[in-house]
Enzyme design. Structure first.
Site, PDB file in Angstrom:
ATOM      1  N   LYS A  27     -23.442 -61.038 -41.772  1.00 61.71           N
ATOM      2  CA  LYS A  27     -23.890 -62.379 -41.402  1.00 61.71           C
ATOM      3  C   LYS A  27     -25.395 -62.468 -41.132  1.00 61.71           C
ATOM      4  CE  LYS A  27     -19.694 -64.237 -41.247  1.00 61.71           C
ATOM      5  NZ  LYS A  27     -19.268 -65.314 -42.141  1.00 61.71           N
ATOM      6  N   ASP A  28     -26.050 -61.326 -40.939  1.00 59.45           N
ATOM      7  CA  ASP A  28     -27.509 -61.358 -40.747  1.00 59.45           C
ATOM      8  C   ASP A  28     -28.204 -62.027 -41.927  1.00 59.45           C
ATOM      9  OD1 ASP A  28     -26.932 -59.880 -38.515  1.00 59.45           O
ATOM     10  OD2 ASP A  28     -28.056 -58.096 -39.104  1.00 59.45           O
TER      11      ASP A  28
END
Length: 326
Positions: A44-45
């Protein structure tokens, strides 16, 4: 000298790792795209940076603002790292089924954490969807991210994750397997890969209690499919705009028990200390084994790190209480 200007410069270019013991019964070469090497320990970064950069460029997120998002934990962590680096406040809204570790980690990186009940409909004012929207309306100079419908999510994976997988497999990938939650990863990676080779098959991993599989197969949004489930990070009781069903060739569903058991097996048999959705992904891949041949290259993406599940999946007492340990 070789260094990143800040922590965001270390996002992406995660390794590809061959699976060995758990995939012995599969003839194909099975490779794991190992996303825990991102600084926030999850895939998700990538989309956190993209969503914030595009919101800044469009003037939706202004200096000194507050970022507000409903999250199962990992998106919140990615957003928090970007918020710290760029000088924003961060409010994360979680459902109460998420692990205590996730909540503690978000607080550790300076986020305010708001906890909502899991077992309510999305339109219920207590749900984490509704609470996120309300907080954004009430908070001056704030921006509601909405990872489900924010198409910067898919774009991040089309621009980074997809090209990395293509390059790392030297274009030999034949199947991509990944858990589906917001849909950004499967849709972005799937679109990129199919543009390179339309014959690549894209499989989504769903969970019981989620609407994706039936909707993909029938076009019917069946509310009878919806019920509470334990597996974190995949499945939905809504249809996010980021899920491009045209890109996806099929879904397979994995039970809560199998997801938990296989998460532990990944740690003990492959040395891969991963989160709940990784167990679902590898079990789902094994359920699809008749689709693979000895010449295939199958890539499975592992979303997040085991440290977020120490009190649950990796806790014998919790596993026994859930009926997952004999």
């Amino acid at each position: 000298m070789d260094y990143a200007e800040n922590i965001l410069g270390t996002i992406g270019n995660t390794p590809m790792v061959k699976m060995n013991k758990l995939t012995r019964e599969i003839d194909a070469l099975v490779l794991a795209k190992y996303e825990t090497f991102n600084p926030g320990n999850s895939v998700k970064d990538r989309m956190a940076v993209k969503m914030i950069e595009e919101a800044e460029a469009e003037g939706r997120l202004k200096p000194g603002g507050t970022i507000i998002e409903g999250t199962s934990g990992n998106t919140g962590m990615g957003l928090a790292l970007v918020a710290i680096t760029k000088g924003y406040k961060m409010v994360c809204v979680l459902s109460d089924k998420q692990s205590k570790e996730k909540m503690d980690i978000l607080r550790a990186v300076g986020s305010e954490v708001v906890v909502c009940p899991t077992d309510v409909a999305p339109e219920d004012p207590r749900s984490y969807y509704s609470t996120s929207k309300r907080l954004a309306e009430e908070t001056p100079n704030s921006w509601y991210v909405n990872q489900y419908d924010n198409l910067s999510n898919t774009k991040a994976h089309y621009e980074s994750t997809g090209p990395e997988i293509w390059k790392q497999t030297d274009g030999k990938i034949t199947h991509f397997v990944v858990g589906v939650g917001t849909g950004g990863t499967i849709s972005g990676v799937g679109k990129y890969l199919k543009e390179q080779n339309p014959n690549i098959k894209v499989w989504g991993i769903d969970t019981y209690g989620s609407v994706f599989k039936k909707y993909h197969e029938t076009g019917i949004f069946d509310k009878n499919e919806i019920y509470p489930y334990v597996t974190e990070g995949i499945g939905e009781d809504i249809l996010p705009k980021n899920v491009n069903f045209d890109i996806i060739d099929g879904f397979t569903k994995v039970t809560d028990k199998d997801a938990a058991v296989y998460t532990r097996r990944l740690a003990r048999e492959e040395g891969m200390f991963l989160g709940n959705s990784a167990g679902a992904a590898i079990k789902g891949l094994l359920q699809l084994k008749e689709h693979f041949t000895k010449d295939d290259v199958v890539v499975v993406l592992f979303h997040d790190h085991g440290s977020r599940y120490v009190g649950k999946i990796y806790n014998d007492e919790w596993m026994r209480k859930m009926g997952y340990l004999e």
